[in-house]
Design a protein around this motif. Sequence first.
Motif, PDB file in Angstrom:
ATOM      1  N   TYR A  82      -7.562  -1.352  12.595  1.00 55.83           N
ATOM      2  CA  TYR A  82      -7.634  -2.340  11.586  1.00 55.83           C
ATOM      3  C   TYR A  82      -6.088  -2.436  11.499  1.00 55.83           C
ATOM      4  CZ  TYR A  82     -12.037   0.262  10.526  1.00 55.83           C
ATOM      5  OH  TYR A  82     -13.195   0.497  10.685  1.00 55.83           O
ATOM      6  N   ASP A  83      -5.859  -3.691  10.670  1.00 49.72           N
ATOM      7  CA  ASP A  83      -4.472  -4.347  10.588  1.00 49.72           C
ATOM      8  C   ASP A  83      -3.579  -3.345  10.075  1.00 49.72           C
ATOM      9  OD1 ASP A  83      -5.509  -6.738  11.512  1.00 49.72           O
ATOM     10  OD2 ASP A  83      -6.016  -7.637   9.250  1.00 49.72           O
ATOM     11  N   ASN A 313     -12.229   1.949   3.596  1.00 53.05           N
ATOM     12  CA  ASN A 313     -12.196   2.457   5.167  1.00 53.05           C
ATOM     13  C   ASN A 313     -12.108   4.109   5.030  1.00 53.05           C
ATOM     14  OD1 ASN A 313     -10.459   3.394   7.628  1.00 53.05           O
ATOM     15  ND2 ASN A 313     -11.654   1.797   8.310  1.00 53.05           N
TER      16      ASN A 313
END
Length: 496
Positions: A82-83, A313
């Motif tokens: 993820y970023d 998340n």
Amino acid sequence: MQAIIKKIYLAALLFLLGSCASKLEVNPISDPSVDNFYRNQQDFEQAINGAYNGLSAYPLRHFFLSEVRSDNMYVPGEGGTYDWNPVNNFTLNASNTLMSGAWSDCYTTIMRCNAVLDNINEQKVPDEAIRNQFTGEARFIRALMYFDLVRFFGAVPEIEHLVSATEAQGIGRTPVPEIYDLIIQDLQAAAQLLPPSYAGAAKGRATSYAARGILARVYLTRSGPVLLEKGPVLNSNEYTNARDLLQEIISSGQYAFINDYAQLFSYDNENNSESVFEVQFKSGGTGTGTVMPAEMLPGSYMRAAKIPVAGGNDFKFVSGDLLDSYPAEDKRLAFNILQGFVDENGNFVNQNYFKKFLDPKRYGVDLRDWGINQPVLRYTDVLLMYAETLLHTGGSQAIVDSLVNKVRGRAGLPPLSGVTIDQLMEERRLEFAAEGLRWHDLVRTGRVIAVMNAWIVQEDEKQVMKPMQAEYILYPIPQTEINIKPGLYEQNAGYN
């Protein structure tokens, strides 16, 4: 400056809410022309509310770019990439969407403020007190955005007025000291123009003391040791300036210390006596809620707790080091951190998450609709920053100790004597966990390289993190901005 170019002179876009969230309501704009829009006090009130709405991205920006970046969280990358994983790992590149999002959000909000400041005058807003308030609010919000930009990116384009698309394409990066000049001028003006407080529905708007408090934070940031040339810290030794501003806030009588830590973050106690400035959110399916509680907590926990909105998340973990830093008797530990949970299948999940802003019974219509305000500046922060300035200026050790022990006493901890800067920074870490201050505290005090590298050795069990180096004090300029006009921006050192 792609975001700016697309929004010049388009008031409908300047005030478009999108995913913004605030209790300050913005009505639809029927005429998208800037020239036609600003006609009377009501138009300017709507425009200022649009600027406040731009702050809705502030809490999440500091969660990802300060908390995740710091020793408070270990988010190396599990269950996919993820970023935020490269933010944690110091493996960022300029194409990361968190970079472009931070840049675009700040400049969009700056342009909203510029639109107000360029158009407000005595003819359109005859009431001087209201005109001063709107001007002060616009300058406060603009300063807050430029302060973010200079801390995250260093030198950035200084845009003080609305400009055309062609003009925007020719504006390069302004040196950090000059950006700070504008920030300081804006906050000094805001401190003079804004009222000391508000009543009723206006509570939560920027005040003169909020401007003083953020200005004190600016002076503290500038004052620390220089680890990176062209970074946000200037070794300016302005601790006396910060001290005097913080003393004004303390002496004002506008704020009072709350003895129950949990009450600081209660959904029923927003804009309380310790709130100097917080971003306003309200649930109810109107697009004015916040995503923060769900962003910090995993969906598996939400389902197990029977909270009928999705969570974030599952792999945003509190670091073991932060967890271990809390003494067992510290009341903030259980309030701030979820230490494992039993999932919906009856399995124990042995991971730790921030839950500071969660009230399981106060969910909204979806994961982005929680009605809890997010702190930008708390009175406790004012007190601890004041203690910090006293340590730097040869002030009373007894006062430093009393202020730190006031905070420790609320947490159920024994008093300290002879409090040092290191002890003060540790107290700040425990007090403000999940509030987006930790990375900034490490940078401005010159501790970031030593602290992070020692922490990486201890915490990085996946062995995916690069060593912390001075270049990583700043983030990369977004590639989307560099691509607009090749050669206009030079990328920050340490990034391709």
